[in-house]
Design an enzyme around this catalytic site. Structure first.
Site, PDB file in Angstrom:
ATOM      1  N   CYS A   1     -16.306   1.260  -0.364  1.00 26.56           N
ATOM      2  CA  CYS A   1     -15.152   0.428   0.003  1.00 26.56           C
ATOM      3  C   CYS A   1     -14.849   0.489   1.493  1.00 26.56           C
ATOM      4  O   CYS A   1     -14.210  -0.415   2.026  1.00 26.56           O
ATOM      5  CB  CYS A   1     -13.931   0.829  -0.813  1.00 26.56           C
ATOM      6  SG  CYS A   1     -13.342   2.503  -0.473  1.00 26.56           S
TER       7      CYS A   1
ATOM      8  N   GLN B   1      -9.772  -3.938  -4.293  1.00 22.44           N
ATOM      9  CA  GLN B   1     -11.098  -3.490  -3.839  1.00 22.44           C
ATOM     10  C   GLN B   1     -12.155  -3.744  -4.908  1.00 22.44           C
ATOM     11  O   GLN B   1     -13.256  -4.210  -4.616  1.00 22.44           O
ATOM     12  CB  GLN B   1     -11.041  -1.992  -3.515  1.00 22.44           C
ATOM     13  CG  GLN B   1     -12.370  -1.420  -3.085  1.00 22.44           C
ATOM     14  CD  GLN B   1     -12.812  -1.979  -1.745  1.00 22.44           C
ATOM     15  OE1 GLN B   1     -12.062  -1.946  -0.789  1.00 22.44           O
ATOM     16  NE2 GLN B   1     -14.021  -2.506  -1.673  1.00 22.44           N
TER      17      GLN B   1
ATOM     18  N   ARG C   1       0.887  -1.175   0.000  1.00 19.78           N
ATOM     19  CA  ARG C   1       0.000   0.000   0.000  1.00 19.78           C
ATOM     20  C   ARG C   1       0.915   1.213   0.000  1.00 19.78           C
ATOM     21  O   ARG C   1       1.640   1.446   0.974  1.00 19.78           O
ATOM     22  CB  ARG C   1      -0.926   0.000   1.212  1.00 19.78           C
ATOM     23  CG  ARG C   1      -1.664   1.315   1.383  1.00 19.78           C
ATOM     24  CD  ARG C   1      -2.855   1.227   2.295  1.00 19.78           C
ATOM     25  NE  ARG C   1      -3.944   0.539   1.645  1.00 19.78           N
ATOM     26  CZ  ARG C   1      -5.210   0.559   2.073  1.00 19.78           C
ATOM     27  NH1 ARG C   1      -5.530   1.222   3.166  1.00 19.78           N
ATOM     28  NH2 ARG C   1      -6.145  -0.095   1.435  1.00 19.78           N
TER      29      ARG C   1
ATOM     30  N   ASP D   1     -17.279   7.023  -2.217  1.00 23.82           N
ATOM     31  CA  ASP D   1     -16.096   6.832  -1.366  1.00 23.82           C
ATOM     32  C   ASP D   1     -15.856   8.155  -0.642  1.00 23.82           C
ATOM     33  O   ASP D   1     -16.456   9.185  -0.986  1.00 23.82           O
ATOM     34  CB  ASP D   1     -14.894   6.423  -2.236  1.00 23.82           C
ATOM     35  CG  ASP D   1     -13.662   6.044  -1.411  1.00 23.82           C
ATOM     36  OD1 ASP D   1     -13.787   5.843  -0.193  1.00 23.82           O
ATOM     37  OD2 ASP D   1     -12.565   5.956  -2.003  1.00 23.82           O
TER      38      ASP D   1
ATOM     39  N   ARG E   1     -13.373  -8.893   0.392  1.00 24.43           N
ATOM     40  CA  ARG E   1     -11.949  -8.574   0.230  1.00 24.43           C
ATOM     41  C   ARG E   1     -11.097  -9.822   0.473  1.00 24.43           C
ATOM     42  O   ARG E   1     -10.104 -10.038  -0.200  1.00 24.43           O
ATOM     43  CB  ARG E   1     -11.539  -7.452   1.200  1.00 24.43           C
ATOM     44  CG  ARG E   1     -12.165  -6.087   0.902  1.00 24.43           C
ATOM     45  CD  ARG E   1     -11.725  -5.518  -0.424  1.00 24.43           C
ATOM     46  NE  ARG E   1     -10.290  -5.467  -0.548  1.00 24.43           N
ATOM     47  CZ  ARG E   1      -9.496  -4.514  -0.038  1.00 24.43           C
ATOM     48  NH1 ARG E   1     -10.024  -3.506   0.609  1.00 24.43           N
ATOM     49  NH2 ARG E   1      -8.185  -4.558  -0.229  1.00 24.43           N
TER      50      ARG E   1
ATOM     51  N   HIS F   1      -6.965   1.077  -6.866  1.00 28.21           N
ATOM     52  CA  HIS F   1      -7.231   0.134  -5.768  1.00 28.21           C
ATOM     53  C   HIS F   1      -7.868  -1.132  -6.364  1.00 28.21           C
ATOM     54  O   HIS F   1      -9.032  -1.418  -6.129  1.00 28.21           O
ATOM     55  CB  HIS F   1      -8.157   0.800  -4.748  1.00 28.21           C
ATOM     56  CG  HIS F   1      -8.212   0.125  -3.417  1.00 28.21           C
ATOM     57  ND1 HIS F   1      -7.443  -0.977  -3.093  1.00 28.21           N
ATOM     58  CD2 HIS F   1      -8.950   0.405  -2.307  1.00 28.21           C
ATOM     59  CE1 HIS F   1      -7.715  -1.330  -1.854  1.00 28.21           C
ATOM     60  NE2 HIS F   1      -8.620  -0.518  -1.354  1.00 28.21           N
TER      61      HIS F   1
HETATM   62  N1   CP Z   1     -11.316  -0.517   1.656  1.00 29.31           N
HETATM   63  C1   CP Z   1     -10.066  -0.541   2.138  1.00 29.31           C
HETATM   64  O1   CP Z   1      -9.067  -0.692   1.413  1.00 29.31           O
HETATM   65  O2   CP Z   1     -10.002  -0.393   3.500  1.00 29.31           O
HETATM   66  P1   CP Z   1      -8.712  -0.223   4.389  1.00 29.31           P
HETATM   67  O3   CP Z   1      -8.146   1.151   4.123  1.00 29.31           O
HETATM   68  O4   CP Z   1      -9.206  -0.359   5.804  1.00 29.31           O
HETATM   69  O5   CP Z   1      -7.713  -1.286   4.026  1.00 29.31           O
HETATM   70  N1  NVA Z   2      -9.988   6.532  -1.614  1.00 30.57           N
HETATM   71  C1  NVA Z   2      -9.637   6.066  -0.291  1.00 30.57           C
HETATM   72  C2  NVA Z   2      -9.819   4.585  -0.189  1.00 30.57           C
HETATM   73  C3  NVA Z   2      -9.523   4.007   1.151  1.00 30.57           C
HETATM   74  C4  NVA Z   2      -9.698   2.513   1.188  1.00 30.57           C
HETATM   75  C5  NVA Z   2      -8.192   6.465   0.024  1.00 30.57           C
HETATM   76  O1  NVA Z   2      -7.348   6.356  -0.858  1.00 30.57           O
HETATM   77  O2  NVA Z   2      -7.950   6.902   1.154  1.00 30.57           O
END
Ligand code: CP
Ligand code: NVA
Length: 310
Positions: free
Chosen positions: A264, A137, A107, A225, A292, A134
């Site tokens: 998400c 997701q 990440r 989101d 997930r 992502h």
């Molecule tokens: N939806 C998602 O990726 O959640 P987290 O940020 O908790 O991993």
């Molecule tokens: N768009 C959000 C998704 C989190 C899972 C972010 O990048 O923070």
């Protein structure tokens, strides 16, 4: 090398096979304790290193739980407390971890970090979210749509809010599976011209609207989101521009009566979505969160060429 960096890099048949594997693995372990290993233990002996430069609940737990259910093991690492946080290069980190583990998930703050990791790693690399996309997701979201009885080909998926990383992965998937994306985003918060042009060139039907009711009209699914993603700084400007894009019951009523709502998570109740929608009869957000794990299992077996999705 099978990296899972973005859905636009996969063939449609590969995306389909990954989704089928995810559904099949979920079905095969209904009612089992969550730590019990799948009957075929396809990743027995394999180790995943999952590295987080940003916060995570679902991605972190689902990667770890996924590896356990596949018979493998996971090391969860924070970039800040590893030598990455003291300036060790991504290239050297990739070379070292490739000697110690079988697959790496990242990440990352910057998508370029993910691409650099994949370039230097000699084991598969999985995108656990970047500022750009992502993809894990979206696989979970597609599973959830299919579980709700929605046929992806020809379906209308409406997005209301920030044209962010999650929307980019929806656009990538639309080109592979033939659904239609109708996105309502205010000026300044639309998907980039590059993402729209590349998606359309790959065959995605993507429309961008100002008015959320127009985008949502007749949709099979409504998605939103957070208005402020991790790393975003212009909070005041975002709140002001995105306020009219809140998904509430009046906006949901523009979709098909049987439409589902996805997010998400984490959600900011009262901002991008109301609690009435989050907790309402059309919401599938907790199925989506559970999926997930199942989607990640299919990605991991695909990367390591150990699943039925080969
Ligand atoms: N939806 C998602 O990726 O959640 P987290 O940020 O908790 O991993
Ligand atoms: N768009 C959000 C998704 C989190 C899972 C972010 O990048 O923070």
């Amino acid at each position: 090398m099978r990296h899972f960096l973005d859905i636009d890099r996969l063939a449609p048949e590969e995306v389909r096979a990954i989704l089928d594997e995810a559904h099949a693995r979920k079905r095969a372990r209904q009612g089992w304790p969550k730590g019990k290993v799948d009957a075929d233990a396809p990743l027995s002996g394999y180790v995943l290193a999952a590295i987080f430069e940003k916060n995570s609940t679902r991605t972190r737990v689902s990667f770890d739980a996924a590896m356990r259910q596949l018979g493998g093991q996971t090391l969860v690492m924070d970039a800040a407390t590893s030598q990455l946080g003291r300036g060790e290069s991504i290239a050297d980190t990739a070379r070292v971890l490739s000697r110690m583990v079988d697959v790496i998930a990242l990440r990352a703050n910057s998508h370029n970090s993910l691409l650099e990791l994949a370039h230097y790693a000699t084991v598969p690399v999985v995108n656990g979210l970047t500022d750009f996309s992502h993809p894990c997701q979206i696989l979970a979201d597609l599973m959830t749509l299919e579980e709700a009885g929605i046929t992806l080909k020809g379906a209308k998926i409406a997005w209301a809010g920030d044209g962010n990383n999650v929307l980019t992965s929806f656009i990538h998937a639309a080109a592979k599976l033939g659904f239609h994306v109708a996105a309502a985003c205010p000026a300044g918060f639309r998907p980039s011209e590059e993402v729209l042009a590349a998606g359309r060139a790959a065959g995605a039907v993507v429309e961008v609207f100002d008015n959320p009711a127009e985008a949502i009209s007749g949709a099979d699914c409504v998605v939103t989101d957070t208005w402020v993603s991790m790393g975003d700084t212009n909070v005041g400007e975002r709140m002001q521009a995105l306020g009219p894009y809140q998904v509430n019951e009046a906006l949901m009523a523009q979709a098909k009566p049987e439409a589902i709502f996805l997010h998400c998570l984490p959600a900011h109740r009262g901002e991008e979505v109301t609690s009435a929608v989050m907790d309402g009869p059309q919401s599938r957000i907790f199925d989506e969160a559970e999926n997930r794990i199942h989607a990640q299992k299919a990605v991991l077996t695909w990367c390591l060429a150990q699943g039925a999705s080969q």
